[in-house]
Design a protein around this motif. Structure first.
Motif, mmCIF file in Angstrom:
data_model
loop_
_atom_site.group_PDB
_atom_site.id
_atom_site.type_symbol
_atom_site.label_atom_id
_atom_site.label_comp_id
_atom_site.label_asym_id
_atom_site.label_seq_id
_atom_site.Cartn_x
_atom_site.Cartn_y
_atom_site.Cartn_z
ATOM 1 N N ASP A 164 40.055 42.794 33.841
ATOM 2 C CA ASP A 164 40.898 43.451 34.849
ATOM 3 C C ASP A 164 40.987 42.652 36.147
ATOM 4 O OD1 ASP A 164 38.362 43.830 35.845
ATOM 5 O OD2 ASP A 164 38.611 45.966 36.253
ATOM 6 N N GLY A 165 40.434 41.429 36.162
ATOM 7 C CA GLY A 165 40.534 40.587 37.346
ATOM 8 C C GLY A 165 39.468 40.830 38.386
ATOM 9 N N THR A 166 38.429 41.560 38.058
ATOM 10 C CA THR A 166 37.312 41.792 38.974
ATOM 11 C C THR A 166 36.175 40.816 38.681
ATOM 12 O OG1 THR A 166 36.393 43.497 37.517
ATOM 13 C CG2 THR A 166 37.868 44.228 39.274
ATOM 14 N N ILE A 167 35.225 40.780 39.598
ATOM 15 C CA ILE A 167 34.042 39.928 39.455
ATOM 16 C C ILE A 167 32.808 40.816 39.451
ATOM 17 C CG2 ILE A 167 32.589 38.230 40.641
ATOM 18 C CD1 ILE A 167 35.074 36.884 41.624
ATOM 19 N N ARG A 168 31.901 40.570 38.518
ATOM 20 C CA ARG A 168 30.639 41.309 38.482
ATOM 21 C C ARG A 168 29.588 40.556 39.285
ATOM 22 N NH1 ARG A 168 28.870 42.558 32.478
ATOM 23 N NH2 ARG A 168 28.609 40.278 32.594
ATOM 24 N N LEU A 169 28.882 41.275 40.128
ATOM 25 C CA LEU A 169 27.864 40.625 40.958
ATOM 26 C C LEU A 169 26.747 40.027 40.118
ATOM 27 C CD1 LEU A 169 27.650 43.074 44.006
ATOM 28 C CD2 LEU A 169 28.677 40.793 43.929
ATOM 29 N N GLU A 170 26.471 40.593 38.954
ATOM 30 C CA GLU A 170 25.441 39.996 38.093
ATOM 31 C C GLU A 170 25.873 38.622 37.593
ATOM 32 O OE1 GLU A 170 26.859 43.030 37.778
ATOM 33 O OE2 GLU A 170 26.858 43.695 35.667
ATOM 34 N N GLY A 191 45.581 43.022 36.631
ATOM 35 C CA GLY A 191 44.716 43.360 37.755
ATOM 36 C C GLY A 191 44.148 44.758 37.647
ATOM 37 N N PRO A 192 43.253 45.111 38.567
ATOM 38 C CA PRO A 192 42.594 46.426 38.523
ATOM 39 C C PRO A 192 43.601 47.561 38.617
ATOM 40 C CG PRO A 192 41.584 44.980 40.171
ATOM 41 C CD PRO A 192 42.823 44.313 39.726
ATOM 42 N N ARG A 193 43.356 48.629 37.889
ATOM 43 C CA ARG A 193 44.237 49.789 37.936
ATOM 44 C C ARG A 193 43.859 50.743 39.070
ATOM 45 N NH1 ARG A 193 48.087 50.594 34.020
ATOM 46 N NH2 ARG A 193 48.439 48.610 32.982
ATOM 47 N N LYS A 194 42.654 50.626 39.598
ATOM 48 C CA LYS A 194 42.243 51.483 40.695
ATOM 49 C C LYS A 194 42.782 50.910 42.007
ATOM 50 C CE LYS A 194 37.934 53.063 38.540
ATOM 51 N NZ LYS A 194 36.450 53.120 38.678
#
Length: 410
Positions: free
Chosen positions: A147-153, A324-327
C-alpha cells in the motif's frame, strides 16, 4: 476565509480552458499563486528592485531587508532554531544536490551506506547514486509495503552501523504516503547516521517542525506551496552546515579573497554565491504569510476531506485501480490511479479537453513505476483551493473517457 473566498484569491482559477471552467488538479507538480504573492513580486520589481547585501543606497537596503525578512519567515514556518540554518536555493532538487555535493561526497567513504526508499523522486535518488559512485559508498533501499507505507521494523533492520546517511521523502509524490520521519530520524541517530528529509510535498500541506522531527537536513520548493518558481530552501543543522565547504564560488559568498586563497562568509551566505533569486525569496515570504493566514491545520483538514471524498468516488468506478494507502489520514492531498486499457497520457488529454488538468507519466519515479508493474500513472492532486465539485468534474470526465475508449476499441 471560506472556500470561495480562498478561490477568489487565485486569479488563474477564473479562466476557462477549452471552453470549460478550469479544474486544476495538478498542485503536486506546481501550485497556483494568490494575489498576495503576485503583488509581492510586482511591488519588488516596481518599487525597490536592487541587488542585496552589496549596496549602501536606499533601494539596496530595502531589497536586503525584504530578502532577509523572507528568510526569517521560513525559519519560523519550519521552526528552525535560527535563520543561519536557512539557505535559499533554486528548489528541492538544488537543495538535495547541495547536500550530496557538500556533505555526502565530503564525509562518506568506501564501506559506508546510504539508505533511501524505492518511492523517492528522482531528485532524491540520483544525487545519492552519483555520490555513492564517487565515494565508494553503497546505496541501499528500505522495502515498502504493497500500500506504499513503510514499516518501522523494516527501517530498524535496514539501518546499521554502516549506515551514515538516510534520505527520505516526507510525502510520496506518487503514493501520497506520509512517512513517519520523526521515528525514522530517531532510529538513524541511534546508529550515528545523518538524515535528510525531502519535504517538497509536505511543506505545502503539513505543519513542519524540524526541531521536533530532529532531521539534520530538509529540502523545500516554494512553487509547490503557493510561492514562485525558482526558489527553494535547504534547512540544515548549524553544526553540519558549518562543517561543509560550499561548491558554488564567486560573489556574495566570500569573506576575504587573496591571490591564491579565499575564505567564506558565515552561514547561511557561504552557500548563496552570486545574485540570488531576490524576488523569489520575497514571493516565498508572501506565500508563507498567506498559508499561515489560512492555517496549515485548516489546509490539512480540507485536503483530508477531499482525499476521502475522491477515494470514495473513484472506488465506485470498476475500471480504476488506485495506488497508495486507502486511509486518508495516512496520505496527503493526492490520488494516483490508472484506468484499465487506457494509457494515462490519453486519459489526461481527454480530461484536458474538458478543462480538467491532471498529471500523467512516471512522475520522476521510474523505479517505483517498475515496482508497481506499470509504465506510468495518472495523478489528481488537491490544494486549499479545490472543492468537491472539482472531484465531481473529474469523476464525470473519467466516466466519459472510459465510455469513449470502450467505444473506439470495439
Amino acid at each position: 476565509m471560506n472556500i470561495q473566498e480562498i478561490r477568489d484569491q487565485f486569479p488563474i482559477l477564473k479562466q476557462q480552458v477549452n471552453g470549460h471552467p478550469l479544474v486544476y488538479l495538478d498542485s503536486s507538480a506546481t501550485s497556483q499563486k494568490p494575489y498576495a504573492v503576485i503583488e509581492a513580486l510586482r511591488d519588488y520589481y516596481t518599487n525597490y528592485n536592487s541587488n542585496v547585501h552589496r549596496g549602501a543606497h536606499t533601494l539596496g537596503s530595502l531589497a536586503t531587508d525584504a530578502y532577509e525578512n523572507a528568510r526569517d519567515k521560513v525559519k519560523s514556518f519550519i521552526h528552525a532554531r535560527e535563520s543561519a540554518e536557512i539557505v535559499f536555493t533554486r528548489g528541492t532538487t538544488a537543495s538535495l544536490n547541495l547536500v550530496a555535493q557538500c556533505y555526502v561526497r565530503e564525509f562518506l567513504k568506501e564501506g559506508d551506506e546510504i539508505l533511501i526508499t524505492l518511492m523517492e523522486h528522482h531528485s532524491n535518488l540520483i544525487p545519492w547514486q552519483q555520490a555513492a559512485n564517487k565515494t565508494g559508498a553503497t546505496l541501499r533501499y528500505i522495502p515498502i509495503q504493497p500500500d506504499g507505507t513503510i514499516r518501522l521494523e523494516d527501517v530498524e533492520e535496514a539501518i546499521t552501523s554502516k549506515t551514515k546517511f538516510v534520505s527520505i521523502t516526507h510525502v510520496s509524490n506518487v503514493m501520497g504516503t506520509i512517512h513517519p520521519v520523526k521515528q525514522i530520524a530517531a532510529i538513524a541517530h541511534r546508529h550515528g547516521a545523518v538524515i535528510c528529509v525531502d519535504a517538497a510535498q509536505s511543506a505545502p500541506h503539513l505543519q513542519l517542525d524540524v526541531q521536533d522531527l530532529d532531521c539534520d537536513f530538509m529540502a523545500i520548493s516554494g512553487h509547490k506551496m503557493a510561492g514562485p518558481t525558482g526558489i527553494g530552501v535547504l534547512y540544515g543543522k548549524k553544526a553540519l552546515l558549518e562543517q561543509m565547504t560550499p561548491y558554488e564560488y564567486g560573489g556574495e559568498m566570500i569573506d576575504h579573497v587573496d591571490l591564491y586563497e579565499s575564505t567564506w562568509k558565515e552561514l547561511p551566505w557561504k552557500f548563496e554565491g552570486g545574485t540570488p533569486n531576490i524576488a523569489g525569496a520575497i514571493g516565498l515570504g508572501a506565500a508563507i504569510d498567506f498559508l499561515q493566514q489560512i492555517g496549515l491545520p485548516n489546509i490539512r483538514q480540507h485536503e483530508n476531506h477531499l482525499v476521502n471524498y475522491a477515494l470514495e468516488q473513484l472506488s465506485l468506478i470498476e475500471e480504476i485501480s488506485i495506488y497508495g494507502p486507502r486511509k486518508p489520514e495516512l496520505r496527503s492531498g493526492l490520488v494516483t490511479f490508472n484506468v484499465s486499457d487506457v494509457h494515462p497520457h490519453d486519459l489526461a488529454t481527454v480530461l484536458d479537453s474538458e478543462g480538467i488538468a491532471i498529471r500523467a507519466g512516471h512522475h520522476c519515479c521510474q523505479p517505483l513505476m517498475r515496482w508497481l508493474n506499470v509504465s506510468s500513472t495518472a495523478r489528481a492532486s488537491f490544494y486549499l483551493y479545490n472543492t468537491e465539485e472539482d472531484i465531481d468534474a473529474l469523476v464525470k470526465g473519467l466516466k466519459r473517457a472510459i465510455s469513449y475508449f470502450k467505444y473506439v476499441s470495439q
